[in-house]
Design an enzyme around this catalytic site. Structure first.
Site, PDB file in Angstrom:
ATOM      1  N   HIS A  43      34.166  37.664  32.147  1.00  0.00           N
ATOM      2  CA  HIS A  43      32.836  38.518  32.129  1.00  0.00           C
ATOM      3  C   HIS A  43      31.693  37.733  32.799  1.00  0.00           C
ATOM      4  O   HIS A  43      30.463  37.634  31.554  1.00  0.00           O
ATOM      5  CB  HIS A  43      32.929  39.853  31.941  1.00  0.00           C
ATOM      6  CG  HIS A  43      32.095  40.574  32.153  1.00  0.00           C
ATOM      7  ND1 HIS A  43      32.118  42.221  33.090  1.00  0.00           N
ATOM      8  CD2 HIS A  43      30.458  40.781  32.831  1.00  0.00           C
ATOM      9  CE1 HIS A  43      30.899  42.882  33.079  1.00  0.00           C
ATOM     10  NE2 HIS A  43      29.828  41.590  33.908  1.00  0.00           N
ATOM     11  N   ARG A  45      28.117  36.912  33.045  1.00  0.00           N
ATOM     12  CA  ARG A  45      26.769  37.251  33.983  1.00  0.00           C
ATOM     13  C   ARG A  45      25.040  36.701  33.652  1.00  0.00           C
ATOM     14  O   ARG A  45      25.475  35.110  32.747  1.00  0.00           O
ATOM     15  CB  ARG A  45      26.548  37.932  32.015  1.00  0.00           C
ATOM     16  CG  ARG A  45      27.045  39.653  32.394  1.00  0.00           C
ATOM     17  CD  ARG A  45      26.424  40.146  30.465  1.00  0.00           C
ATOM     18  NE  ARG A  45      27.687  41.446  30.426  1.00  0.00           N
ATOM     19  CZ  ARG A  45      28.057  42.624  30.813  1.00  0.00           C
ATOM     20  NH1 ARG A  45      26.695  42.905  31.688  1.00  0.00           N
ATOM     21  NH2 ARG A  45      28.976  43.547  31.071  1.00  0.00           N
ATOM     22  N   HIS A  50      27.640  34.819  27.170  1.00  0.00           N
ATOM     23  CA  HIS A  50      28.819  34.813  26.275  1.00  0.00           C
ATOM     24  C   HIS A  50      29.210  33.615  27.097  1.00  0.00           C
ATOM     25  O   HIS A  50      28.742  32.251  27.362  1.00  0.00           O
ATOM     26  CB  HIS A  50      29.433  35.618  25.973  1.00  0.00           C
ATOM     27  CG  HIS A  50      28.761  37.239  26.908  1.00  0.00           C
ATOM     28  ND1 HIS A  50      29.969  37.144  28.428  1.00  0.00           N
ATOM     29  CD2 HIS A  50      28.605  38.630  27.073  1.00  0.00           C
ATOM     30  CE1 HIS A  50      29.221  37.973  29.039  1.00  0.00           C
ATOM     31  NE2 HIS A  50      28.957  38.358  27.809  1.00  0.00           N
ATOM     32  N   GLU A  70      36.105  39.216  35.592  1.00  0.00           N
ATOM     33  CA  GLU A  70      34.825  39.907  35.874  1.00  0.00           C
ATOM     34  C   GLU A  70      33.674  40.553  35.950  1.00  0.00           C
ATOM     35  O   GLU A  70      33.052  39.708  35.611  1.00  0.00           O
ATOM     36  CB  GLU A  70      35.465  42.019  35.091  1.00  0.00           C
ATOM     37  CG  GLU A  70      35.251  41.499  33.638  1.00  0.00           C
ATOM     38  CD  GLU A  70      35.463  42.402  33.030  1.00  0.00           C
ATOM     39  OE1 GLU A  70      37.015  43.242  32.905  1.00  0.00           O
ATOM     40  OE2 GLU A  70      35.024  42.974  31.456  1.00  0.00           O
ATOM     41  N   THR A 100      28.089  45.958  28.363  1.00  0.00           N
ATOM     42  CA  THR A 100      29.297  45.992  27.624  1.00  0.00           C
ATOM     43  C   THR A 100      29.229  47.279  28.963  1.00  0.00           C
ATOM     44  O   THR A 100      28.371  48.165  29.349  1.00  0.00           O
ATOM     45  CB  THR A 100      29.628  46.514  26.700  1.00  0.00           C
ATOM     46  OG1 THR A 100      30.889  46.156  27.329  1.00  0.00           O
ATOM     47  CG2 THR A 100      29.535  47.463  26.003  1.00  0.00           C
ATOM     48  N   HIS A 190      39.166  48.384  27.661  1.00  0.00           N
ATOM     49  CA  HIS A 190      38.009  48.961  26.878  1.00  0.00           C
ATOM     50  C   HIS A 190      38.293  50.136  26.109  1.00  0.00           C
ATOM     51  O   HIS A 190      38.940  51.037  25.917  1.00  0.00           O
ATOM     52  CB  HIS A 190      36.649  50.243  28.574  1.00  0.00           C
ATOM     53  CG  HIS A 190      35.352  50.261  27.079  1.00  0.00           C
ATOM     54  ND1 HIS A 190      34.234  48.985  27.657  1.00  0.00           N
ATOM     55  CD2 HIS A 190      34.970  50.699  26.673  1.00  0.00           C
ATOM     56  CE1 HIS A 190      33.332  49.166  27.234  1.00  0.00           C
ATOM     57  NE2 HIS A 190      33.565  49.719  26.191  1.00  0.00           N
ATOM     58  N   GLY A 213      39.643  42.721  24.800  1.00  0.00           N
ATOM     59  CA  GLY A 213      38.479  41.812  23.975  1.00  0.00           C
ATOM     60  C   GLY A 213      38.316  42.113  22.761  1.00  0.00           C
ATOM     61  O   GLY A 213      38.652  40.976  22.077  1.00  0.00           O
ATOM     62  N   HIS A 214      37.113  42.737  22.696  1.00  0.00           N
ATOM     63  CA  HIS A 214      36.695  43.270  21.507  1.00  0.00           C
ATOM     64  C   HIS A 214      37.524  43.346  20.701  1.00  0.00           C
ATOM     65  O   HIS A 214      37.337  42.714  18.911  1.00  0.00           O
ATOM     66  CB  HIS A 214      35.279  44.016  21.610  1.00  0.00           C
ATOM     67  CG  HIS A 214      34.740  44.184  20.498  1.00  0.00           C
ATOM     68  ND1 HIS A 214      34.014  43.547  19.735  1.00  0.00           N
ATOM     69  CD2 HIS A 214      34.608  44.980  19.669  1.00  0.00           C
ATOM     70  CE1 HIS A 214      33.047  43.699  18.921  1.00  0.00           C
ATOM     71  NE2 HIS A 214      33.483  45.177  18.711  1.00  0.00           N
TER      72      HIS A 214
END
Length: 237
Positions: A43, A45, A50, A70, A100, A190, A213-214
């Site tokens: 993702h 940004r 990141h 994404e 997020t 999520h 992910g996290h």
């Protein structure tokens, strides 16, 4: 079996916190592939806090598994994905400063905008997925855009799972059934983790893909990346 796409944003966050190239984001993605991940998600940004745009270009040339990008479909984002041509683009409504994802699209209000974006992706041969909640009208309007899939925002499920799992998953089952009736593929993501993922998949067995992910990267600190990926894959059988 649903596919597991590993979101490597957190690996990039760790790298960027120190500078240099440790950990090596590209190598971690390739290792995820070796260890059984079905895909890699990023993702990017605008502030590149990141994943960096350069990472995205390099990942495309290095990966053999499915690549999912994404993000919010700004002009810069669309320019990136049309150059990279990933297998899938997941459209999220996050503003650039968001920490997020915290909600799905209001597809009824944004149906024209999303229809145009989905049309561009379709013309480029890129599968599209729209990030949504469980409201059936939202899913109905997502289908009107011509998107290939929707991705269910699962934080409400994850936060309620420990209370009454059956109640937590019920709206997602209903939403998943409705999406299937409309001919949409189904992704989810999520706050899915080793505690709640298997139950989610058992109740929605036609699920196509999860993006995690996290939790997965956090578990890997204790279990190691290979064993963690194997554990998540077992939840999706």
């Amino acid at each position: 079996m649903a596919k597991l796409s590993v979101n490597i944003n957190k690996v990039a966050t760790l790298r960027n916190s120190r500078g240099g190239n440790i950990p090596d984001v590209i190598q971690v993605a390739k290792d995820c592939e070796i260890f059984g991940a079905d895909g890699i998600t990023v993702h990017p940004r605008p502030d590149e806090r990141h994943i960096r745009y350069d990472d995205v270009y390099e990942l495309k040339s290095e990966l053999k598994v499915e690549f999912n990008i994404e993000g919010y479909p700004s002009s810069g984002f669309m320019d990136l994905v049309l150059k990279v041509r990933p297998h899938q683009v997941t459209l999220v409504p996050d503003p650039p400063e968001a920490l997020t994802s915290s909600a799905g699209w209001d597809t009824k209000q944004n149906v024209g905008f999303l229809t145009d974006i989905v049309g561009v992706l379709t013309e480029a041969g890129i599968r599209s997925s729209i990030f949504v909640g469980t409201d059936l009208e939202v899913i109905e309007y997502a289908a009107k855009t011509g998107t290939d899939r929707v991705e269910l925002y699962t934080e409400p499920y994850a936060s309620s799972y420990s209370i009454v799992p059956a109640v937590a998953v019920a709206p997602f089952v209903e939403a998943g059934k409705f999406a299937r009736e409309l001919g949409l593929g189904l992704n989810a993501g999520h706050d899915l983790n080793l505690n709640n993922l298997a139950y989610f998949k058992q109740n929605i067995p036609w699920l196509d893909e999860v993006s995690i992910g996290h939790a997965l990267i956090s578990d890997a600190l204790y279990m190691g990346l290979q064993k963690t990926i194997e554990a998540y894959k077992k939840c999706l059988i």
